[in-house]
Each structure stands twice: as structure tokens, then as C-alpha cells.
Scaffold this motif. Sequence first.
Motif, PDB file in Angstrom:
ATOM      1  N   PRO A   1       7.199   0.695  -1.821  1.00  0.00           N
ATOM      2  CA  PRO A   1       6.096   1.653  -1.640  1.00  0.00           C
ATOM      3  C   PRO A   1       4.936   1.441  -2.598  1.00  0.00           C
ATOM      4  O   PRO A   1       3.790   1.669  -2.220  1.00  0.00           O
ATOM      5  CB  PRO A   1       6.769   3.011  -1.853  1.00  0.00           C
ATOM      6  CG  PRO A   1       8.029   2.736  -2.580  1.00  0.00           C
ATOM      7  CD  PRO A   1       8.464   1.373  -2.158  1.00  0.00           C
ATOM      8  N   ALA A   2       5.216   1.009  -3.828  1.00  0.00           N
ATOM      9  CA  ALA A   2       4.117   0.831  -4.786  1.00  0.00           C
ATOM     10  C   ALA A   2       3.123  -0.201  -4.271  1.00  0.00           C
ATOM     11  O   ALA A   2       1.902  -0.009  -4.356  1.00  0.00           O
ATOM     12  CB  ALA A   2       4.666   0.416  -6.146  1.00  0.00           C
ATOM     13  N   ARG A   3       3.633  -1.293  -3.722  1.00  0.00           N
ATOM     14  CA  ARG A   3       2.748  -2.338  -3.192  1.00  0.00           C
ATOM     15  C   ARG A   3       1.968  -1.831  -1.995  1.00  0.00           C
ATOM     16  O   ARG A   3       0.763  -2.082  -1.866  1.00  0.00           O
ATOM     17  CB  ARG A   3       3.567  -3.569  -2.812  1.00  0.00           C
ATOM     18  CG  ARG A   3       2.713  -4.718  -2.261  1.00  0.00           C
ATOM     19  CD  ARG A   3       3.547  -5.958  -2.031  1.00  0.00           C
ATOM     20  NE  ARG A   3       4.580  -5.715  -1.024  1.00  0.00           N
ATOM     21  CZ  ARG A   3       5.587  -6.559  -0.775  1.00  0.00           C
ATOM     22  NH1 ARG A   3       5.714  -7.669  -1.484  1.00  0.00           N
ATOM     23  NH2 ARG A   3       6.472  -6.268   0.166  1.00  0.00           N
ATOM     24  N   LEU A   4       2.650  -1.098  -1.081  1.00  0.00           N
ATOM     25  CA  LEU A   4       1.958  -0.597   0.103  1.00  0.00           C
ATOM     26  C   LEU A   4       0.858   0.387  -0.269  1.00  0.00           C
ATOM     27  O   LEU A   4      -0.265   0.304   0.243  1.00  0.00           O
ATOM     28  CB  LEU A   4       2.951   0.073   1.058  1.00  0.00           C
ATOM     29  CG  LEU A   4       2.317   0.656   2.325  1.00  0.00           C
ATOM     30  CD1 LEU A   4       1.666  -0.429   3.181  1.00  0.00           C
ATOM     31  CD2 LEU A   4       3.338   1.437   3.147  1.00  0.00           C
ATOM     32  N   VAL A   5       1.152   1.324  -1.158  1.00  0.00           N
ATOM     33  CA  VAL A   5       0.153   2.323  -1.535  1.00  0.00           C
ATOM     34  C   VAL A   5      -1.031   1.658  -2.221  1.00  0.00           C
ATOM     35  O   VAL A   5      -2.195   2.001  -1.960  1.00  0.00           O
ATOM     36  CB  VAL A   5       0.783   3.425  -2.407  1.00  0.00           C
ATOM     37  CG1 VAL A   5      -0.297   4.346  -2.973  1.00  0.00           C
ATOM     38  CG2 VAL A   5       1.791   4.232  -1.587  1.00  0.00           C
ATOM     39  N   ARG A   6      -0.762   0.701  -3.072  1.00  0.00           N
ATOM     40  CA  ARG A   6      -1.854  -0.037  -3.716  1.00  0.00           C
ATOM     41  C   ARG A   6      -2.735  -0.707  -2.670  1.00  0.00           C
ATOM     42  O   ARG A   6      -3.977  -0.664  -2.740  1.00  0.00           O
ATOM     43  CB  ARG A   6      -1.273  -1.067  -4.683  1.00  0.00           C
ATOM     44  CG  ARG A   6      -2.318  -1.849  -5.466  1.00  0.00           C
ATOM     45  CD  ARG A   6      -1.688  -2.670  -6.576  1.00  0.00           C
ATOM     46  NE  ARG A   6      -0.729  -3.646  -6.070  1.00  0.00           N
ATOM     47  CZ  ARG A   6       0.598  -3.582  -6.247  1.00  0.00           C
ATOM     48  NH1 ARG A   6       1.131  -2.572  -6.929  1.00  0.00           N
ATOM     49  NH2 ARG A   6       1.393  -4.501  -5.762  1.00  0.00           N
TER      50      ARG A   6
END
Length: 289
Positions: free
Chosen positions: A213-218
Motif C-alpha cells: 500500500p505504501a508504494r500505491l499511495v505514493r
Amino acid sequence: MSEQHPGVPETLEPLVARLLAPNASPYTYTGTQTYLIGTSDLAVIDPGPKDAGHTQAILAALAGRPLAAIVITHTHRDHSPGARALKAATGAPIVGCAPLAQGDSADDGGPRADASFDHDYAPDRVLADGESVAGQGWTLTAIHTPGHTSNHLCFALPETRALFSGDHVMGWSTSIVSPPDGDMGDYIRSLEKLQARDDRIYYPGHGDPVDNPARLVRGMIGHRRQREGQILRLLKEAPRAIPAMVERMYVGIDPRLFPAAERSVLAHLIDLDRRGLAGQAGDIWSAAA
């Protein structure tokens, strides 16, 4: 997308199962996903549209186990109306997001006939940011994430570091942000709020689980900033109406999605106007001098 069939429960992890509603569309992908949380007393997140078959599928998946709470992320009509039939069948309280304060004025005339607002939504308990509902072995903590709608909540499951992201972050597409209830500035701030967390996985309202999720949200924040930059470059070239901007910005997309793209561009323009970077005269927008 993993193979899913409406009404057939699928266990995603020991505390989480999902059921797909039979409402696939260009805006809902394969359909709205209802989640069952727990193993003994359960919570149901987003029981979906008003659909007797889907309600019966939820009841069958409960398999006689008590339902502690019917939890709602937001009041688009593909997420919350099923709560009423489920409450009538089980007696469980409806908890989660607040009703829309704007009432009928929140309808935006946008393209999503499947996702206009559920004005009959009447929760038994509204959860503020950080408040929780709990059962045996599980806790769902509300995270206020306005933007897609003004009343949108995500729900964290701290026992497994999972997050139920509703329509704020989806597993197949970026969210529609449609004014007046949808707000692009709020949407980006809510993404930044999620970016500051350390959730292990997202379970969205539509699409596959998000395991990074961190990569997607970024990437989603970057995508919105990129769209904002596109709009400003076009307006610096010449004043334009929204349809002309969409034609330049969304090359190659399904034409059925153009009305949604126009709402998204409008949301960006309203945000830019508030920040003093753009303005309008009638239907024509221009960059600030």
C-alpha cells in the motif's frame, strides 16, 4: 484480478472474508466487495447495494454466527443501502460514517447512476476519527478520509495491520472525486494521512487486495499532482472549457468514462481556484495571472 463469483465467500486471512456483490459496471469493476470480519461474532463492512440476493449471501456466510456490527465506509448507493435489510434480518447496529450533512444537495449530477447517494442511510452510531467498534478477536478503528465523499471512512484492523480502504484507495483504478461533495484537496490530504501509516495490506471496496500500500499511495499522490500539472500547463497555453481539457488529457480511455474524467478535472480546478492558481469565467477556465 483473482477469480471471484458474486455471492461466494472467499477467505483472505483468518479474520477476513469477502463477498462480491452482483453489480459489476465500468465504475464498480467486478462489483462492490463486502467484507466479513471475525470468526465468532462478526462485523460486516459495506453490505453493498439494495439487492435481496446479496443480503441472503451475507446471511448464509454468517452461518448462524452473531453479527455485532454493520460497518459503512461511505454512503454511495453501491455500498450502504444493503445495511437496512441486513439490520432487519439480524438486529445488528449500523455504525460508521455519518449521513451527508448536505442532504439532497450533495447529488452532483455526475455520471455514476450506480453510486448516487443513499439518502435513507441512518446509522445507529457514527464513528469519529480514531473511534472503534470491536468483537471477539477483532477491532475496527475509523480513519476519517474525506475526498471521494465528504463522509468517507477507512477502517483499520490492528490485529493484522490490515486496512479496509473503501473507495478512497481501490485495487483497480483511482477514485472518482466529483464535486460538490467530492473534494480534491481533501482527497490528497487523506492520501497523505494514509501514507503516514504502516498498514500491511489494503482491502478495497473494488478490486484486488493491495499488498504494497505504501508504494500505491505514493503513486496515487504523484498521479494527482501530475494531473494538476497537466491542467495548469493547458491553461497557460490558452483558456479552455473542461471537455476540451479532458480530450487532451485522457487520450485512449473508454469514452464511457469521459463524464467521470470531466468531474475529476472539475475537482482539480476547484482546488486550484481555492489556491489562487486558476479561475473561471462561465464555462471557461484560465490560469491565474
